[in-house]
Scaffold this motif. Structure first.
Motif, mmCIF file in Angstrom:
data_model
loop_
_atom_site.group_PDB
_atom_site.id
_atom_site.type_symbol
_atom_site.label_atom_id
_atom_site.label_comp_id
_atom_site.label_asym_id
_atom_site.label_seq_id
_atom_site.Cartn_x
_atom_site.Cartn_y
_atom_site.Cartn_z
ATOM 1 N N HIS A 1 -8.858 -5.625 3.530
ATOM 2 C CA HIS A 1 -9.796 -6.274 2.616
ATOM 3 C C HIS A 1 -10.035 -5.472 1.334
ATOM 4 N N LEU A 2 -9.652 -4.199 1.348
ATOM 5 C CA LEU A 2 -9.812 -3.359 0.162
ATOM 6 C C LEU A 2 -8.478 -2.774 -0.302
ATOM 7 N N LEU A 3 -7.402 -3.344 0.188
ATOM 8 C CA LEU A 3 -6.080 -2.763 -0.042
ATOM 9 C C LEU A 3 -5.702 -2.745 -1.521
ATOM 10 N N LYS A 4 -5.224 -1.587 -1.960
ATOM 11 C CA LYS A 4 -4.701 -1.426 -3.310
ATOM 12 C C LYS A 4 -3.290 -0.876 -3.221
ATOM 13 N N PHE A 5 -2.443 -1.252 -4.171
ATOM 14 C CA PHE A 5 -1.095 -0.719 -4.230
ATOM 15 C C PHE A 5 -1.170 0.740 -4.637
ATOM 16 N N GLY A 6 -0.558 1.618 -3.850
ATOM 17 C CA GLY A 6 -0.723 3.052 -4.055
ATOM 18 C C GLY A 6 -0.103 3.589 -5.328
ATOM 19 N N LEU A 7 0.970 2.967 -5.800
ATOM 20 C CA LEU A 7 1.633 3.422 -7.024
ATOM 21 C C LEU A 7 0.980 2.761 -8.241
ATOM 22 N N PRO A 8 1.038 3.409 -9.396
ATOM 23 C CA PRO A 8 0.431 2.813 -10.599
ATOM 24 C C PRO A 8 1.105 1.495 -10.960
ATOM 25 N N TYR A 9 0.291 0.475 -11.156
ATOM 26 C CA TYR A 9 0.806 -0.864 -11.462
ATOM 27 C C TYR A 9 0.276 -1.302 -12.824
ATOM 28 N N GLY B 1 6.092 6.458 9.924
ATOM 29 C CA GLY B 1 5.945 5.427 8.903
ATOM 30 C C GLY B 1 5.058 5.870 7.759
ATOM 31 N N MET B 2 3.930 6.489 8.078
ATOM 32 C CA MET B 2 3.040 6.971 7.028
ATOM 33 C C MET B 2 3.675 8.099 6.244
ATOM 34 N N ASP B 3 4.446 8.934 6.930
ATOM 35 C CA ASP B 3 5.099 10.047 6.252
ATOM 36 C C ASP B 3 6.125 9.536 5.252
ATOM 37 N N ARG B 4 6.830 8.486 5.630
ATOM 38 C CA ARG B 4 7.858 7.934 4.744
ATOM 39 C C ARG B 4 7.279 7.083 3.622
ATOM 40 N N LEU B 5 6.225 6.340 3.927
ATOM 41 C CA LEU B 5 5.740 5.326 2.996
ATOM 42 C C LEU B 5 4.517 5.739 2.198
ATOM 43 N N GLY B 6 3.818 6.779 2.653
ATOM 44 C CA GLY B 6 2.634 7.202 1.939
ATOM 45 C C GLY B 6 2.958 7.705 0.543
ATOM 46 N N VAL B 7 2.190 7.250 -0.431
ATOM 47 C CA VAL B 7 2.384 7.682 -1.811
ATOM 48 C C VAL B 7 1.930 9.129 -1.963
#
Length: 294
Positions: free
Chosen positions: A268-276, A209-215
């Motif tokens: 609690h510190l989650l950020k969207f990995g792709l530029p938004y 999952g991390m391999d597929r979804l990690g930015v």
């Protein structure tokens, strides 16, 4: 000053060896990753297991590895959980082999990164069928036996649907439905002696999952998540396995209908990995940051 890093421990360092003696685990998605680790931990505490998935070669190898590592029996059963007849047949083979099912992990899942504008109807439907309908099919097929043994369910979910997570509408919808299904199962089946809970993992290192979804960074390397990990490290499959051992144990006998987040505080510190908002305004501009869909 260096931050404290929480340790990774084996369940056997905390829980007694024979915790699940005489019990049988039925696990979908148990051929790899998080679900394989959960299965191994439960087996190390005395249970036999059946692991279910579509790829028989992977399952057979995993079953052999699990049996060798734990000294318990592990049955590999090929089935597509989207098809009720196949999951029913997998349950029948498990009963034929072991005579009972006490513990169930609904862990089979599918996911990939895609914005709504580029997500096909078939892609959305497929994830719903695997995650949500597959969970329902597994519950329906196993419930008579779990009722008989006064057993317990664990459903593997995610934290993505706790907020609007771009590129994850399909799995957000699917996992929200899984959480709701578990809650209803807990309420309806509690009087029959059955418990149902959800484990929602955060980022777990070394998993498919991390391999597929990690930015990805510009050089193709995975982006680091340590800056959003209050626990000071990435998640390990043992973290999820330990939570499963606890939830299946009698120590959790008063815990049902709950969602247990295991993410080192990442949510609690989650950020969207792709530029938004670039990623949603111009999806083509970030394609190199995403692993191609398999």
């Amino acid at each position: 000053m260096a931050a404290y890093i929480t340790p990774v421990v084996n369940s056997t360092a905390v829980f007694k060896d024979g915790l699940f003696d005489g019990k049988v685990l039925f696990c979908t998605g148990g051929g790899s990753g998080i679900c394989k680790a959960m299965t191994e931990a439960v087996m190390r505490h005395g249970a036999h297991a059946a692991i279910v998935g579509r790829k028989l070669d992977r399952l057979t190898t995993a079953a052999q590895e699990l049996s060798t590592a734990t000294g318990k029996l592990c049955l590999a059963v090929q089935a597509d959980i989207r098809r009720p007849a196949e999951i029913q047949a997998a349950v029948a083979k498990t009963i034929e082999k072991f005579g009972r099912i006490d513990l169930v992990i609904c862990g089979a899942a599918g996911n990939f990164l895609a914005p709504i504008s580029k997500l096909s109807e078939n892609g959305f439907r497929t994830v719903i069928e695997i995650d949500t309908i597959g969970t329902y099919n597994t519950i329906k097929a196993t419930l008579p036996y779990v009722r008989a043994s006064k057993g317990s369910y664990i459903h593997v979910s995610a934290t993505l649907h706790y907020r609007g997570t771009p590129y994850q509408v399909h799995v957000s919808a699917a996992k929200a439905a899984v959480d709701a299904t578990s809650a209803v199962l807990a309420v309806e089946e509690g009087p029959h002696g059955v418990r149902s809970n959800v484990i929602a993992p955060g980022p777990i290192a070394g998993t498919e999952g991390m391999d597929r979804l990690g930015v990805r960074e510009g050089n193709g390397a995975p982006s680091s998540l340590l800056s959003t990990m209050p626990a000071g490290r990435e998640g390990d499959v043992k973290d999820i396995a330990n939570a499963a051992v606890f939830l299946f144990s009698d120590a959790a006998s008063f815990i049902t209908g709950q969602v247990i987040v295991v993410d080192g505080g990442n949510e609690h510190l989650l950020k969207f990995g792709l530029p938004y908002p670039q990623a949603v305004l111009d999806p083509d501009s970030v394609t190199k940051m995403i692993r191609p869909r398999l």
